[in-house]
Design a protein around this motif. Structure first.
Motif, PDB file in Angstrom:
ATOM      1  N   ASN A   1       0.807  -1.215   0.000  1.00  0.00           N
ATOM      2  CA  ASN A   1       0.000   0.000   0.000  1.00  0.00           C
ATOM      3  C   ASN A   1       0.848   1.276   0.000  1.00  0.00           C
ATOM      4  O   ASN A   1       0.333   2.352   0.266  1.00  0.00           O
ATOM      5  N   ALA A   2       2.124   1.155  -0.309  1.00  0.00           N
ATOM      6  CA  ALA A   2       3.005   2.329  -0.356  1.00  0.00           C
ATOM      7  C   ALA A   2       2.605   3.208  -1.537  1.00  0.00           C
ATOM      8  O   ALA A   2       2.285   2.712  -2.614  1.00  0.00           O
ATOM      9  N   PRO A   3       2.614   4.522  -1.346  1.00  0.00           N
ATOM     10  CA  PRO A   3       2.245   5.413  -2.454  1.00  0.00           C
ATOM     11  C   PRO A   3       3.257   5.329  -3.585  1.00  0.00           C
ATOM     12  O   PRO A   3       4.453   5.152  -3.344  1.00  0.00           O
ATOM     13  N   ARG A   4       2.770   5.446  -4.805  1.00  0.00           N
ATOM     14  CA  ARG A   4       3.636   5.381  -5.973  1.00  0.00           C
ATOM     15  C   ARG A   4       4.383   6.707  -6.116  1.00  0.00           C
ATOM     16  O   ARG A   4       3.810   7.783  -5.993  1.00  0.00           O
ATOM     17  N   LYS A   5       5.660   6.627  -6.373  1.00  0.00           N
ATOM     18  CA  LYS A   5       6.501   7.803  -6.531  1.00  0.00           C
ATOM     19  C   LYS A   5       6.110   8.539  -7.817  1.00  0.00           C
ATOM     20  O   LYS A   5       5.802   7.918  -8.826  1.00  0.00           O
ATOM     21  N   SER A   6       6.104   9.868  -7.775  1.00  0.00           N
ATOM     22  CA  SER A   6       5.825  10.644  -8.982  1.00  0.00           C
ATOM     23  C   SER A   6       6.747  11.860  -9.032  1.00  0.00           C
ATOM     24  O   SER A   6       7.263  12.308  -8.013  1.00  0.00           O
ATOM     25  N   SER A   7       6.942  12.370 -10.242  1.00  0.00           N
ATOM     26  CA  SER A   7       7.792  13.543 -10.450  1.00  0.00           C
ATOM     27  C   SER A   7       7.145  14.450 -11.479  1.00  0.00           C
ATOM     28  O   SER A   7       6.393  13.999 -12.338  1.00  0.00           O
ATOM     29  N   SER A   8       7.479  15.724 -11.393  1.00  0.00           N
ATOM     30  CA  SER A   8       6.969  16.713 -12.343  1.00  0.00           C
ATOM     31  C   SER A   8       8.036  17.756 -12.604  1.00  0.00           C
ATOM     32  O   SER A   8       8.917  17.983 -11.782  1.00  0.00           O
ATOM     33  N   MET A   9       7.899  18.423 -13.752  1.00  0.00           N
ATOM     34  CA  MET A   9       8.762  19.551 -14.079  1.00  0.00           C
ATOM     35  C   MET A   9       7.925  20.818 -13.922  1.00  0.00           C
ATOM     36  O   MET A   9       6.739  20.826 -14.238  1.00  0.00           O
TER      37      MET A   9
ATOM     38  N   GLU B   1       9.027  13.122 -24.565  1.00  0.00           N
ATOM     39  CA  GLU B   1       9.195  12.217 -25.711  1.00  0.00           C
ATOM     40  C   GLU B   1      10.451  11.366 -25.534  1.00  0.00           C
ATOM     41  O   GLU B   1      10.433  10.159 -25.791  1.00  0.00           O
ATOM     42  N   HIS B   2      11.518  11.980 -25.107  1.00  0.00           N
ATOM     43  CA  HIS B   2      12.792  11.275 -24.910  1.00  0.00           C
ATOM     44  C   HIS B   2      12.635  10.200 -23.835  1.00  0.00           C
ATOM     45  O   HIS B   2      13.069   9.062 -24.004  1.00  0.00           O
ATOM     46  N   VAL B   3      12.014  10.562 -22.718  1.00  0.00           N
ATOM     47  CA  VAL B   3      11.811   9.617 -21.610  1.00  0.00           C
ATOM     48  C   VAL B   3      10.930   8.460 -22.075  1.00  0.00           C
ATOM     49  O   VAL B   3      11.222   7.289 -21.790  1.00  0.00           O
ATOM     50  N   ASP B   4       9.866   8.763 -22.820  1.00  0.00           N
ATOM     51  CA  ASP B   4       8.969   7.717 -23.332  1.00  0.00           C
ATOM     52  C   ASP B   4       9.701   6.765 -24.272  1.00  0.00           C
ATOM     53  O   ASP B   4       9.498   5.545 -24.216  1.00  0.00           O
ATOM     54  N   ARG B   5      10.555   7.311 -25.150  1.00  0.00           N
ATOM     55  CA  ARG B   5      11.318   6.464 -26.077  1.00  0.00           C
ATOM     56  C   ARG B   5      12.199   5.473 -25.337  1.00  0.00           C
ATOM     57  O   ARG B   5      12.444   4.365 -25.818  1.00  0.00           O
ATOM     58  N   GLU B   6      12.678   5.877 -24.183  1.00  0.00           N
ATOM     59  CA  GLU B   6      13.528   4.992 -23.385  1.00  0.00           C
ATOM     60  C   GLU B   6      12.704   4.006 -22.561  1.00  0.00           C
ATOM     61  O   GLU B   6      13.260   3.175 -21.853  1.00  0.00           O
ATOM     62  N   GLY B   7      11.376   4.126 -22.634  1.00  0.00           N
ATOM     63  CA  GLY B   7      10.507   3.210 -21.905  1.00  0.00           C
ATOM     64  C   GLY B   7      10.531   3.435 -20.401  1.00  0.00           C
ATOM     65  O   GLY B   7      10.314   2.500 -19.631  1.00  0.00           O
ATOM     66  N   LYS B   8      10.798   4.660 -20.010  1.00  0.00           N
ATOM     67  CA  LYS B   8      10.878   4.975 -18.581  1.00  0.00           C
ATOM     68  C   LYS B   8       9.833   6.014 -18.218  1.00  0.00           C
ATOM     69  O   LYS B   8       9.132   6.544 -19.068  1.00  0.00           O
TER      70      LYS B   8
ATOM     71  N   LEU C   1      14.114   8.262 -13.401  1.00  0.00           N
ATOM     72  CA  LEU C   1      15.423   8.769 -13.795  1.00  0.00           C
ATOM     73  C   LEU C   1      16.218   9.278 -12.595  1.00  0.00           C
ATOM     74  O   LEU C   1      15.657   9.830 -11.663  1.00  0.00           O
ATOM     75  N   THR C   2      17.522   9.127 -12.686  1.00  0.00           N
ATOM     76  CA  THR C   2      18.388   9.771 -11.700  1.00  0.00           C
ATOM     77  C   THR C   2      18.553  11.229 -12.119  1.00  0.00           C
ATOM     78  O   THR C   2      18.250  11.607 -13.259  1.00  0.00           O
TER      79      THR C   2
ATOM     80  N   GLN D   1      20.741  11.352 -15.191  1.00  0.00           N
ATOM     81  CA  GLN D   1      20.056  10.954 -16.417  1.00  0.00           C
ATOM     82  C   GLN D   1      19.168  12.086 -16.933  1.00  0.00           C
ATOM     83  O   GLN D   1      19.154  12.374 -18.132  1.00  0.00           O
ATOM     84  N   LEU D   2      18.435  12.730 -16.035  1.00  0.00           N
ATOM     85  CA  LEU D   2      17.572  13.831 -16.436  1.00  0.00           C
ATOM     86  C   LEU D   2      18.405  14.992 -16.965  1.00  0.00           C
ATOM     87  O   LEU D   2      18.058  15.617 -17.972  1.00  0.00           O
ATOM     88  N   ARG D   3      19.513  15.266 -16.327  1.00  0.00           N
ATOM     89  CA  ARG D   3      20.405  16.335 -16.776  1.00  0.00           C
ATOM     90  C   ARG D   3      20.903  16.059 -18.193  1.00  0.00           C
ATOM     91  O   ARG D   3      20.930  16.953 -19.048  1.00  0.00           O
ATOM     92  N   GLU D   4      21.277  14.820 -18.476  1.00  0.00           N
ATOM     93  CA  GLU D   4      21.750  14.451 -19.808  1.00  0.00           C
ATOM     94  C   GLU D   4      20.642  14.613 -20.848  1.00  0.00           C
ATOM     95  O   GLU D   4      20.885  15.121 -21.949  1.00  0.00           O
TER      96      GLU D   4
END
Length: 85
Positions: free
Chosen positions: A5-13, A55-62, A67-68, A71-74
């Motif tokens: 029942n742990a909450p799912r991690k999420s991120s936003s820009m 789009e880039h993140v989706d192409r990588e299937g992530k 992302l670390t 990875q996001l910086r790159e």
């Protein structure tokens, strides 16, 4: 081990533009991002950048939250270069 029942991690820009002098209030929300303010040009640049990052993140299937920071910086660097910035 994670609890079931742990909450799912999420991120936003979040993009904030501070150069609007035309009296317009711009707000755009999309997958994993919210953009606030800026001139029309600045807001468009923020939108293009956020979309290309997704789009880039989706192409990588992530997911963004997978992302670390490195990875996001790159990805941000690649997107910036691809947009000529």
């Amino acid at each position: 081990m994670k609890a079931a029942n742990a909450p799912r991690k999420s991120s936003s820009m979040l993009g904030i533009g501070l150069d609007a002098d035309d009296g317009q209030v711009r707000l755009t929300r999309g997958k994993n991002y919210a953009l606030v303010g800026g001139s029309e040009q600045t807001h468009t640049v923020m939108w293009e950048t956020a979309e290309k990052i997704n789009e880039h993140v989706d192409r990588e299937g992530k997911r963004l939250e997978d992302l670390t920071a490195n990875q996001l910086r790159e990805i941000c660097q690649e997107v910036s270069e691809s947009l000529g910035r």
